[in-house]
Design a protein around this motif. Structure first.
Motif, PDB file in Angstrom:
ATOM      1  N   GLY A  38       4.677   7.300  36.565  1.00  0.00           N
ATOM      2  CA  GLY A  38       4.452   7.459  38.037  1.00  0.00           C
ATOM      3  C   GLY A  38       4.177   8.319  39.067  1.00  0.00           C
ATOM      4  N   GLN A  39       4.092   9.083  38.150  1.00  0.00           N
ATOM      5  CA  GLN A  39       3.080  10.163  39.259  1.00  0.00           C
ATOM      6  C   GLN A  39       2.150  11.492  39.060  1.00  0.00           C
ATOM      7  N   PRO A  40       1.173  11.062  38.352  1.00  0.00           N
ATOM      8  CA  PRO A  40       0.126  11.921  37.734  1.00  0.00           C
ATOM      9  C   PRO A  40       0.399  12.859  37.723  1.00  0.00           C
ATOM     10  N   SER A 186      11.591  19.764  45.502  1.00  0.00           N
ATOM     11  CA  SER A 186      10.529  19.036  45.500  1.00  0.00           C
ATOM     12  C   SER A 186      11.720  18.120  46.713  1.00  0.00           C
ATOM     13  N   ASP A 188      11.669  14.089  49.803  1.00  0.00           N
ATOM     14  CA  ASP A 188      11.292  12.686  48.451  1.00  0.00           C
ATOM     15  C   ASP A 188      10.352  11.670  50.047  1.00  0.00           C
ATOM     16  N   THR A 190       7.618  10.814  49.892  1.00  0.00           N
ATOM     17  CA  THR A 190       6.294  10.149  49.465  1.00  0.00           C
ATOM     18  C   THR A 190       7.202   8.946  48.394  1.00  0.00           C
ATOM     19  N   PRO A 191       6.991   7.803  48.055  1.00  0.00           N
ATOM     20  CA  PRO A 191       7.556   6.961  47.529  1.00  0.00           C
ATOM     21  C   PRO A 191       6.607   7.091  45.642  1.00  0.00           C
ATOM     22  N   GLU A 192       6.012   8.215  45.610  1.00  0.00           N
ATOM     23  CA  GLU A 192       5.369   8.464  44.266  1.00  0.00           C
ATOM     24  C   GLU A 192       6.662   9.101  43.837  1.00  0.00           C
ATOM     25  N   VAL A 193       6.947  10.577  44.504  1.00  0.00           N
ATOM     26  CA  VAL A 193       7.859  11.022  44.093  1.00  0.00           C
ATOM     27  C   VAL A 193       9.201  10.508  43.795  1.00  0.00           C
ATOM     28  N   GLU A 195       9.939   7.448  43.146  1.00  0.00           N
ATOM     29  CA  GLU A 195       9.956   7.359  41.806  1.00  0.00           C
ATOM     30  C   GLU A 195      10.079   7.676  40.888  1.00  0.00           C
ATOM     31  N   ALA A 196       9.081   8.849  40.844  1.00  0.00           N
ATOM     32  CA  ALA A 196       9.411  10.115  40.004  1.00  0.00           C
ATOM     33  C   ALA A 196      10.472  10.251  39.657  1.00  0.00           C
ATOM     34  N   ASP A 246       4.692  17.149  47.350  1.00  0.00           N
ATOM     35  CA  ASP A 246       5.586  17.069  47.995  1.00  0.00           C
ATOM     36  C   ASP A 246       6.954  18.726  47.843  1.00  0.00           C
TER      37      ASP A 246
END
Length: 255
Positions: A38-40, A186, A188, A190-193, A195-196, A246
């Motif tokens: 989800g967050q490479p 961390s 919130d 970005t959507p990637e974070v 989801e991670a 993030d």
């Protein structure tokens, strides 16, 4: 609590894996790899947040002249631990690490040795009784002299904002003027974070709750933020030019 059972994933060991450490099991690496889908960039971000810790501690021991550090929720030892950085600047520095997990504490006591001019100890204690932590830390630290209090990647495990604020206020109430609070968590943003974090919370024993920068800023109420303020950790006194991440961090001084 970090289990030494290899079938149970745990936050501290997952983070150790993301940082490139070896104190983890296959199940921890599996969760870490799931999160990386989800967050490479998470593994690189973990290393960048660790670099932020290094810069913060070096700044505190150097420019700010701090010689005492209270590292709350320290986690498993990796590279460039707080005492190593502080004592590389000022060998007489005293560091108290705090974690509520017996395995983490056992690893810490075995691996973290102090410069002979300073002192390094590992306390097994939880943040839910911060007054007890401060009393025990007082065996090593002099709370009449400035102390740097570190919450690195810890307060995201506290879901309630008021509880997190109470922790920072209680810690800073125990230390004198000229002390510092340093935070990294961390966000919130970005959507990637987001989801991670969802994947992390499905598998890890200790959930992580994302906050926006505005909510993190409230943790510094009553303190004077050191420039550049609350920013992505890669922007805090950077030594190299890397993209924003993030994870946000800041250092505040008690007036």
């Amino acid at each position: 609590m970090v289990s030494d059972e290899p079938s149970v994933p745990h936050t501290a060991r997952i983070w150790n894996y993301l940082l490139g450490g070896t104190d983890n099991f296959a199940v921890d690496r599996a969760v870490g790899d799931q999160v990386l889908v989800g967050q490479p960039a998470l593994a690189e971000n973990a290393r960048l947040s660790r670099a932020y810790l290094t810069r913060v501690v070096r700044w505190l021991a150097g420019e700010a002249g701090i010689r005492q550090f209270l590292d709350l929720g320290a986690g498993l030892p990796t590279a460039d631990n707080t005492h190593e950085v502080a004592q590389s600047v000022a060998p007489e520095s005293r560091i108290v690490y705090v974690d509520n997990d017996p395995l983490v504490v056992s690893h810490g006591r075995a691996l973290l040795t102090s410069h002979p001019k300073g002192e390094t100890v590992y306390l097994e204690a939880g943040l839910e009784d911060l007054a007890h932590v401060i009393r025990e830390a007082g065996r090593t630290l002099d709370f009449d002299q400035p102390v740097a209090v570190l919450f690195m990647g810890v307060l995201g495990h506290i879901e309630d904002d008021a509880t997190a604020q109470n922790l920072t206020r209680t810690a800073m109430a125990a230390v004198p003027s000229g002390s510092y609070l340093a935070i990294c968590d961390s966000t919130d943003t970005t959507p990637e974070v987001v989801e991670a974090a969802r994947i992390w919370n499905e598998s890890a024993a200790l959930p992580y709750h994302l906050r926006g920068p505005d909510r993190l800023a409230r943790l510094f109420e009553g303190l004077e933020l050191v420039g550049p303020g609350l920013v992505p950790v890669t922007r805090w006194h950077p030594e190299t030019d890397v993209p924003d991440i993030d994870q946000y961090g800041a250092v505040g001084r008690k007036p």
